[in-house]
Design an enzyme around this catalytic site. Structure first.
Site, mmCIF file in Angstrom:
data_model
loop_
_atom_site.group_PDB
_atom_site.id
_atom_site.type_symbol
_atom_site.label_atom_id
_atom_site.label_comp_id
_atom_site.label_asym_id
_atom_site.label_seq_id
_atom_site.Cartn_x
_atom_site.Cartn_y
_atom_site.Cartn_z
ATOM 1 N N GLY A 33 -9.472 -46.788 -37.223
ATOM 2 C CA GLY A 33 -7.954 -46.641 -36.979
ATOM 3 C C GLY A 33 -7.591 -47.805 -35.915
ATOM 4 O O GLY A 33 -6.465 -48.300 -35.918
ATOM 5 N N HIS A 34 -8.544 -47.527 -34.785
ATOM 6 C CA HIS A 34 -8.121 -48.641 -33.761
ATOM 7 C C HIS A 34 -8.253 -49.792 -34.214
ATOM 8 O O HIS A 34 -7.313 -50.694 -33.878
ATOM 9 C CB HIS A 34 -9.269 -48.256 -32.637
ATOM 10 C CG HIS A 34 -8.993 -46.991 -31.861
ATOM 11 N ND1 HIS A 34 -10.186 -45.829 -31.987
ATOM 12 C CD2 HIS A 34 -8.304 -46.220 -31.084
ATOM 13 C CE1 HIS A 34 -9.730 -44.825 -31.549
ATOM 14 N NE2 HIS A 34 -8.818 -44.985 -30.637
ATOM 15 N N GLN A 58 -3.508 -37.883 -18.693
ATOM 16 C CA GLN A 58 -2.827 -37.319 -19.877
ATOM 17 C C GLN A 58 -3.618 -36.165 -20.274
ATOM 18 O O GLN A 58 -3.279 -35.522 -21.373
ATOM 19 C CB GLN A 58 -2.576 -38.525 -20.828
ATOM 20 C CG GLN A 58 -4.190 -38.814 -21.462
ATOM 21 C CD GLN A 58 -3.620 -39.943 -22.382
ATOM 22 O OE1 GLN A 58 -3.305 -41.104 -21.896
ATOM 23 N NE2 GLN A 58 -3.759 -39.887 -23.792
ATOM 24 N N GLY A 145 -0.350 -46.516 -32.988
ATOM 25 C CA GLY A 145 -0.662 -45.756 -34.300
ATOM 26 C C GLY A 145 0.280 -44.735 -34.634
ATOM 27 O O GLY A 145 0.773 -44.101 -33.719
ATOM 28 N N SER A 183 -10.011 -39.898 -36.027
ATOM 29 C CA SER A 183 -9.931 -39.605 -34.796
ATOM 30 C C SER A 183 -11.225 -39.294 -33.936
ATOM 31 O O SER A 183 -12.248 -39.087 -34.765
ATOM 32 C CB SER A 183 -9.050 -38.085 -34.841
ATOM 33 O OG SER A 183 -9.326 -37.836 -33.565
ATOM 34 N N SER A 184 -11.072 -39.658 -32.748
ATOM 35 C CA SER A 184 -12.518 -39.910 -32.095
ATOM 36 C C SER A 184 -12.823 -38.385 -31.913
ATOM 37 O O SER A 184 -14.026 -38.253 -31.791
ATOM 38 C CB SER A 184 -12.008 -40.247 -30.607
ATOM 39 O OG SER A 184 -11.521 -41.568 -30.503
ATOM 40 N N ARG A 185 -11.870 -37.421 -32.062
ATOM 41 C CA ARG A 185 -12.516 -35.850 -31.913
ATOM 42 C C ARG A 185 -12.990 -35.350 -33.064
ATOM 43 O O ARG A 185 -13.708 -34.377 -33.214
ATOM 44 C CB ARG A 185 -11.193 -35.144 -31.415
ATOM 45 C CG ARG A 185 -10.875 -35.298 -29.972
ATOM 46 C CD ARG A 185 -9.685 -34.420 -29.478
ATOM 47 N NE ARG A 185 -9.309 -34.503 -28.028
ATOM 48 C CZ ARG A 185 -8.333 -35.298 -27.676
ATOM 49 N NH1 ARG A 185 -7.508 -35.702 -28.415
ATOM 50 N NH2 ARG A 185 -8.173 -35.451 -26.401
HETATM 51 P P1 AMP Z 1 -6.448 -43.262 -28.597
HETATM 52 O O1 AMP Z 1 -7.850 -44.100 -28.378
HETATM 53 O O2 AMP Z 1 -6.688 -41.735 -29.431
HETATM 54 O O3 AMP Z 1 -5.574 -43.015 -27.315
HETATM 55 O O4 AMP Z 1 -5.695 -44.073 -29.607
HETATM 56 C C1 AMP Z 1 -5.547 -45.328 -29.250
HETATM 57 C C2 AMP Z 1 -4.530 -45.935 -30.429
HETATM 58 O O5 AMP Z 1 -4.936 -45.824 -31.745
HETATM 59 C C3 AMP Z 1 -3.111 -45.161 -30.517
HETATM 60 O O6 AMP Z 1 -1.981 -45.944 -30.680
HETATM 61 C C4 AMP Z 1 -3.569 -44.170 -31.646
HETATM 62 O O7 AMP Z 1 -2.210 -43.876 -32.329
HETATM 63 C C5 AMP Z 1 -4.059 -45.311 -32.651
HETATM 64 N N1 AMP Z 1 -4.843 -44.310 -33.534
HETATM 65 C C6 AMP Z 1 -5.687 -43.483 -33.403
HETATM 66 N N2 AMP Z 1 -6.108 -42.744 -34.540
HETATM 67 C C7 AMP Z 1 -5.636 -43.722 -35.330
HETATM 68 C C8 AMP Z 1 -5.647 -43.808 -36.982
HETATM 69 N N3 AMP Z 1 -6.559 -42.744 -37.465
HETATM 70 N N4 AMP Z 1 -4.936 -44.697 -37.669
HETATM 71 C C9 AMP Z 1 -4.357 -45.529 -37.061
HETATM 72 N N5 AMP Z 1 -4.211 -45.569 -35.560
HETATM 73 C C10 AMP Z 1 -4.488 -44.752 -34.741
#
Ligand code: AMP
Length: 310
Positions: A33-34, A58, A145, A183-185
């Protein structure tokens, strides 16, 4: 790829890069996703910067800041493989040095409801870190995202209200083959929870299908999605059938604990009583200790039929 630790190094590294510059902020533990945000930035921009920073402001007091997955070496490899030019990976003292006193609060329903209701200062933390990163990187296009739809709406609001000179580009959610939003989680899900987790997206698709019926109401959509989530009618596998025949109770599949499921306007996050082109069906649900969020657009044009994973 240049890795920078300080704001001064970052500015120096970015100065010579060709424009337009795309920027993707992340908290690391990178998945596809990232990387789709990076790909989109590569397609649209001459240079790409990314950040790697687990932003403490956050996270709520009882949230998983300490346990948030961190693997910087792997993340840097993945960014490099994706063609990022500069990665800014500061520590918390660089971003919030002693004396740091400024906050950004986006008022109203947009930050007080849904993700904001259960995590009171979450969006203040998101707003300040993204604004600060925009000040450091000064990109032409910010890639975010759609998975985090409320965060996207909050950042769009900040950029608009503060007249920040950046374009916000939103990128569709990247999913596992079974539909679970990456998702990372997700790494924390047990095998049993992981098997059930895609039901959240299936439920949203059931809601979306209900929205396509003639004269569908928002209530029809919410009922269809909630029913699909909480009564998925999981087929028994062979072991469970044998156990049932023997009169033994089948092992209980993990159950979702629904936090919210609603139809909102994608920009204001106000609940909608009729379905329109900006309607989003949003949901958050827990599987054990893991909280999953997801959303689908109810606009017929937003999601092509090929997106449907059933
Ligand atoms: P994070 O590392 O969770 O803060 O996410 C960083 C960016 O990646 C944010 O803009 C999220 O919305 C995006 N993101 C996270 N998961 C996904 C996904 N499955 N598909 C697309 N973008 C994502």
């Amino acid at each position: 790829m240049i890795v920078t630790r300080t704001i001064a190094e970052t500015r120096a590294a970015l100065r010579s890069l060709p424009r337009p510059l795309g920027f993707t902020p992340t908290m690391g533990a990178l998945h596809n996703g990232h990387l789709s945000l990076v790909d989109a930035a590569k397609t649209r921009c001459a240079s790409v910067a990314a950040s790697l920073f687990v932003n403490p402001t956050q996270f709520g007091r009882d949230e998983d800041l300490g346990r948030y997955p961190r693997d910087e070496a792997r993340d840097l490899q993945r960014f490099e493989g994706a063609g990022v030019d500069v990665v800014f990976a500061p520590n918390a003292d660089e971003m919030y040095p002693e004396g740091f006193s400024t906050g950004i609060h986006v008022a109203g329903a947009l930050t007080a409801t849904y993700e904001g209701a259960s995590r009171s200062s979450h969006f203040d933390g998101v707003a300040i870190i993204v604004t600060k990163l925009l000040g450091v990187v000064q990109p032409d296009v910010l890639f975010l995202g759609e998975k985090d739809a409320q965060q996207l709406a909050v950042i769009r609001r900040v950029v608009h209200d503060l007249d920040l000179t950046v374009e916000v580009a939103s990128i569709p959610t990247v999913r596992e083959p079974d539909g679970l939003a990456m998702s990372s989680r997700n790494a924390y899900l047990t095998a049993e929870q992981r098997a059930v987790a895609p039901d959240l997206y299936r439920a949203l698709l059931a809601g979306r299908a209900a929205a396509g019926a003639p004269a569908a109401t928002t209530k029809d959509v919410v009922v269809a999605a909630t029913t699909a989530l909480l009564m998925p009618g999981l087929p028994l596998d062979d072991a469970e059938r044998v156990a049932a025949l023997r009169g033994e109770a089948p092992p209980a599949a993990p159950r979702f604990d629904l936090d919210y499921l609603a139809i909102v306007d994608a920009d204001t996050f106000r609940p909608q009583s009729t379905i329109g082109p900006r309607s989003l069906l949003i949901a958050a649900a827990r599987l054990g200790a893991i909280r999953l969020i997801d959303n689908v657009s109810l606009s017929p044009s937003a999601y092509p039929a090929t997106d449907a994973t059933t």
